[in-house]
Design an enzyme around this catalytic site. Structure first.
Site, PDB file in Angstrom:
ATOM      1  N   LYS A 196       2.450  11.176   7.387  1.00 49.19           N
ATOM      2  CA  LYS A 196       1.662  10.883   8.585  1.00 49.19           C
ATOM      3  C   LYS A 196       2.192  11.586   9.853  1.00 49.19           C
ATOM      4  CE  LYS A 196      -0.954   7.100   6.813  1.00 49.19           C
ATOM      5  NZ  LYS A 196      -0.601   6.051   5.886  1.00 49.19           N
ATOM      6  N   PHE A 254       0.858  -1.186   0.000  1.00 50.29           N
ATOM      7  CA  PHE A 254       0.000   0.000   0.000  1.00 50.29           C
ATOM      8  C   PHE A 254       0.892   1.232   0.000  1.00 50.29           C
ATOM      9  CE2 PHE A 254      -2.292   3.603   1.625  1.00 50.29           C
ATOM     10  CZ  PHE A 254      -3.443   3.544   0.867  1.00 50.29           C
ATOM     11  N   ASP A 257       9.242   2.859   1.899  1.00 44.68           N
ATOM     12  CA  ASP A 257       8.082   3.683   2.251  1.00 44.68           C
ATOM     13  C   ASP A 257       7.869   3.535   3.756  1.00 44.68           C
ATOM     14  OD1 ASP A 257       5.638   4.821   2.753  1.00 44.68           O
ATOM     15  OD2 ASP A 257       4.660   4.026   0.958  1.00 44.68           O
TER      16      ASP A 257
HETATM   17  C1  LIG Z   1      -0.883   6.108   4.385  1.00 44.69           C
HETATM   18  C2  LIG Z   1       0.197   5.584   3.516  1.00 44.69           C
HETATM   19  C3  LIG Z   1       0.512   6.185   2.290  1.00 44.69           C
HETATM   20  C4  LIG Z   1      -0.320   7.294   1.680  1.00 44.69           C
HETATM   21  O1  LIG Z   1      -0.379   8.428   2.478  1.00 44.69           O
HETATM   22  P1  LIG Z   1      -1.559   9.503   2.207  1.00 44.69           P
HETATM   23  O2  LIG Z   1      -1.189  10.637   3.113  1.00 44.69           O
HETATM   24  O3  LIG Z   1      -2.823   8.840   2.593  1.00 44.69           O
HETATM   25  O4  LIG Z   1      -1.508   9.856   0.772  1.00 44.69           O
HETATM   26  C5  LIG Z   1       1.584   5.693   1.575  1.00 44.69           C
HETATM   27  N1  LIG Z   1       2.307   4.666   2.032  1.00 44.69           N
HETATM   28  C6  LIG Z   1       2.038   4.056   3.212  1.00 44.69           C
HETATM   29  C7  LIG Z   1       2.904   2.927   3.667  1.00 44.69           C
HETATM   30  C8  LIG Z   1       0.969   4.484   3.982  1.00 44.69           C
HETATM   31  O5  LIG Z   1       0.680   3.857   5.119  1.00 44.69           O
END
Ligand SMILES: *Cc1c(COP(=O)(O)O)cnc(C)c1O
Length: 400
Positions: free
Chosen positions: A254, A140, A225
């Site tokens: 985040k 994701f 990520d």
């Molecule tokens: C939440 C998330 C994203 C996307 O972040 P948004 O601020 O919702 O665009 C990308 N990668 C990971 C691993 C995430 O948990």
């Protein structure tokens, strides 16, 4: 208006692209939130790790108010006095040479992918238009068209094609498959050190090191990520540290703002982020002084309040308690630090009904996929709060 009134309004006027628990929150502080009917809940999700510092942290709030009262936005047409300080503090904290600020996580991901492609063409010498990036199934990384182009989740993709080319996917935790997917045109491997949305999948020890070695051997950028796993969530600044690995490029978001405001960034070396020349890439709000001031305060809270070490200690305690629950529903408890997944057996009837029941008991969490309950409380949580939560969790997991 009460809970049902708000739900009715939202259902009428707001697109139904989510299926939230039916709780309407109006106030938060630390690990606690309150709904419009006056009920109090322990937040065991932390906005998917955006609230590592807890709700409405007073020091971040203060920074937000002060900066909002001075200068919220300049655009990058001009410079501001907050971005340089954030850049320095973030690089010093993480050990990277440069950062590039954006807003949402998905934008940081897009930025990293653009950097990797351009690095492939200008540094590695891949023929223009041919760059390939290897990703993992179950990933994701966000919701843009490019990002869903390499998702393996049908619902994320169906109805949204045509897709962006240039990505291949290999099974997560399979280094041989990854090596087999590498071609002379491969520029990067893009990977989560733990798959959060994918069900809190923790790779076996050594896997990320193997990925690192493959990247070194084939001259690829290793991009992690850490939008969900980073900034202390797993008991380390970055989850890749658990395997002793440093990526060439990292995306964060985040918790970078402590939940006050969307702030994301890409971290890398000068060689990699140096591929961007003026005009190549940008964002009107990216790096604005309000975001930078908020992020600076959020990082200070993380380090000065020892939240990373606390995540490690409390995570071990919570995981130990969860593993001792003798419920026939539980298949496996896994995770690192305060990112924990409780996978239920298929016969348990799905994780959703347990999340609904926990809500009734005053604890908010969310299923990920059908059978995993994710527990990810704010990193400011204390042992007695975990004890409070465990009483509820034990009760609910003993339901028939
Ligand atoms: C939440 C998330 C994203 C996307 O972040 P948004 O601020 O919702 O665009 C990308 N990668 C990971 C691993 C995430 O948990």
């Amino acid at each position: 208006m009460n809970t049902q009134d708000y739900i009715a309004l939202e259902d009428q006027y707001n697109a139904h692209n989510y299926k939230p628990l039916d709780v309407v929150l109006e106030r938060g502080e630390g690990i606690w939130v309150w709904d419009v009917d006056g009920h109090r809940y322990l937040d065991f999700l932390s906005a998917y790790s955006a609230l590592n510092q807890g709700h409405k942290h007073p020091r971040i709030l203060q920074a937000l108010i002060e900066q909002a009262n001075k200068l919220p936005l300049t655009s990058r047409a001009f410079r501001n006095d907050q971005l340089p300080l954030l850049a320095k503090e973030l690089c010093e904290l993480t050990g990277y040479e440069m950062m590039l600020p954006m807003n949402t996580g998905a934008e940081a991901v897009e930025t990293a992918l653009k950097a990797a492609r351009k690095w492939g063409y200008t540094v590695k010498g891949v023929p223009e238009g041919k760059a390939e990036i290897v990703t993992c199934t179950g990933n994701f990384h966000g919701r843009t068209i490019t990002i869903i182009s390499f998702s393996s989740e049908r619902q994320y993709r169906d109805g949204f094609g045509p897709y962006t080319p240039g990505f291949v996917s290999v099974p997560y935790c399979d280094a041989d498959a990854l090596e087999a997917a590498i071609t002379p045109n491969t520029v990067a491997v893009f990977i989560e050190p733990i798959q959060g949305e994918g069900g809190v999948i923790v790779p076996p020890d050594g896997y990320l090191r193997q990925v690192r070695e493959l990247c070194d051997r084939h001259q690829l950028l290793m991009i992690t990520d850490e939008i969900q796993t980073g900034l202390g969530r797993t008991g380390r600044l970055f989850a890749a540290e658990w395997d002793g690995v440093k990526a060439d490029m990292v995306t964060i978001g985040k918790a970078l703002s402590g939940g006050f405001y969307p702030v994301s960034a890409v971290l890398a070396s000068r060689e990699v982020l140096g591929v961007f020349k003026p005009g190549d890439h940008g964002s009107t709000f990216g790096g604005n002084p309000l975001a930078a001031a908020v992020a600076r305060a959020a990082l200070k809270v993380l380090t000065e309040e020892n939240l990373i070490a606390n995540a490690c200690v409390q995570g071990e305690y919570l995981m130990g308690r969860l593993r001792r629950i003798e419920s026939d529903h539980i298949k496996e408890v896994r995770g690192r630090g305060l990112l924990i997944g409780v996978e239920l057996k298929p016969a348990a009837g799905g994780a959703r009904r347990f999340c609904e029941a926990l809500k009734q008991e005053g604890l908010l969490c969310k299923e990920t996929h059908d059978n995993v309950i994710r527990f990810a409380p704010p990193l400011v949580i204390r042992r007695e709060d975990i004890d409070w939560a465990m009483e509820r969790i034990e009760t609910v997991l003993m339901m028939p």
